[in-house]
Design a protein around this motif. Structure first.
Motif, short mmCIF file in Angstrom:
data_model
loop_
_atom_site.label_atom_id
_atom_site.label_comp_id
_atom_site.label_asym_id
_atom_site.label_seq_id
_atom_site.Cartn_x
_atom_site.Cartn_y
_atom_site.Cartn_z
N VAL A 1 51.28 37.30 -18.38
CA VAL A 1 52.57 37.07 -17.85
C VAL A 1 52.61 36.75 -16.17
CG1 VAL A 1 54.64 38.73 -17.66
CG2 VAL A 1 53.25 39.07 -19.63
N LYS A 2 51.71 37.60 -15.84
CA LYS A 2 51.96 37.41 -14.09
C LYS A 2 50.73 37.52 -13.47
CE LYS A 2 54.54 39.77 -9.98
NZ LYS A 2 54.95 40.55 -9.95
N VAL A 3 49.98 36.69 -12.40
CA VAL A 3 48.54 36.83 -11.96
C VAL A 3 49.17 36.56 -10.31
CG1 VAL A 3 46.60 34.85 -11.85
CG2 VAL A 3 47.87 35.46 -14.32
N ASP A 4 48.55 37.24 -10.40
CA ASP A 4 48.42 37.46 -8.01
C ASP A 4 46.83 37.54 -7.67
OD1 ASP A 4 51.21 37.96 -8.36
OD2 ASP A 4 51.02 39.60 -8.38
N HIS A 5 46.67 36.51 -6.96
CA HIS A 5 45.24 36.77 -6.60
C HIS A 5 45.35 36.81 -4.78
CE1 HIS A 5 43.78 33.31 -9.81
NE2 HIS A 5 44.57 32.95 -9.71
N VAL A 6 44.20 37.93 -5.05
CA VAL A 6 44.55 39.34 -4.23
C VAL A 6 43.05 38.30 -3.09
CG1 VAL A 6 44.80 41.18 -3.27
CG2 VAL A 6 45.65 40.45 -5.16
N LYS A 7 43.13 38.61 -1.48
CA LYS A 7 41.94 38.46 -1.11
C LYS A 7 41.89 39.71 -0.44
CE LYS A 7 39.08 35.13 1.05
NZ LYS A 7 39.11 33.52 1.36
N PRO A 8 41.41 40.58 -0.88
CA PRO A 8 41.50 42.06 0.47
C PRO A 8 40.02 41.56 1.93
CG PRO A 8 39.84 42.27 -1.42
CD PRO A 8 40.56 41.21 -1.39
N GLY A 9 40.84 41.97 2.70
CA GLY A 9 39.36 42.09 4.03
C GLY A 9 37.89 42.54 3.77
N LYS A 10 38.19 43.47 3.19
CA LYS A 10 37.29 43.84 2.77
C LYS A 10 36.79 43.89 1.09
CE LYS A 10 34.05 47.51 4.63
NZ LYS A 10 34.43 49.06 4.98
N GLY A 11 35.17 43.39 0.86
CA GLY A 11 35.28 42.67 -0.73
C GLY A 11 35.46 41.36 -0.80
N GLY A 12 35.39 41.43 -2.69
CA GLY A 12 35.91 40.18 -3.17
C GLY A 12 37.08 40.22 -3.57
N ALA A 13 37.04 38.55 -3.60
CA ALA A 13 38.51 38.44 -3.87
C ALA A 13 38.82 38.40 -5.89
CB ALA A 13 39.12 36.34 -3.76
N PHE A 14 40.10 38.67 -6.22
CA PHE A 14 40.17 39.46 -7.54
C PHE A 14 41.31 38.53 -7.93
CE2 PHE A 14 41.18 42.77 -5.30
CZ PHE A 14 42.52 43.40 -5.60
#
Length: 187
Positions: A25-38
């Protein structure tokens, strides 16, 4: 079935996850400062309507399912079931009326509906984007009311309430957008 990476998931994709079929339904691409993107994906179960929020890393593999789409003609409703006919084979199928949700009110006799199948099981049904309806009740036109964005309430022949422009009167046919449930234009 093709497998896709977690970062390739798009809204509207049908995924097989944990043994169930889900619609993204909804997709958000998150790129946190620490760790890998998801990708943070909000999914709706196609069989029971439940929702699930899941994180998919780009390395995660997910089964993408392609649903077969068929145009079928609406015949009638009986005991909470909608009966459709395949115009090529003349086979009749019954599906739950709840599958259409609030758009069920827009069904009209003989209307062509797009039904999506997964291995002979009907999972989704969509009515046409624009449907012609008759206004059965609305306020009369008030002379001099020419405000650009003034709309008035109206009740359609299927019981749905929409907002219409002041120049549209009772017993007129209008075209309604079934996705937004709003007035589109005069018929």
């Amino acid at each position: 079935m093709p497998k896709i990476n977690g970062n390739e998931i798009r809204p509207g994709n049908i995924l097989e996850h944990e043994g169930h079929l889900w619609s993204a339904v909804k997709v958000d691409h998150v790129k946190p400062g620490k760790g890998g993107a998801f990708a943070q994906v909000e999914m709706r179960n196609l069989r029971n309507g439940s929702k699930l929020n899941e994180r998919f890393r780009s390395a995660d593999k997910v089964e993408r399912v392609r649903l077969e789409q068929k145009d079928q003609q609406f015949l009638y409703e009986t005991d909470g079931k909608l009966v459709f006919m395949d115009l090529e084979t003349y086979d009749q199928i019954e599906i739950d009326a709840d599958l259409l949700g609030e758009r069920r009110a827009f069904l009209q006799d003989g209307m062509m509906v797009k039904i999506e199948y997964h291995e002979e099981e009907a999972l989704n049904a969509t009515v046409p984007q624009k449907v012609t309806c008759k206004i059965v009740e609305t306020e009369p036109v008030v002379k001099g009311q020419t405000a650009a964005n003034s709309f008035k309430p109206a009740v359609l022949d299927n019981g749905i309430r929409v907002m219409v422009p002041p120049f549209v009167g009772q017993d007129e046919d209008i075209i309604v957008n079934t996705e937004t449930m709003e007035y589109a234009e005069r018929a």
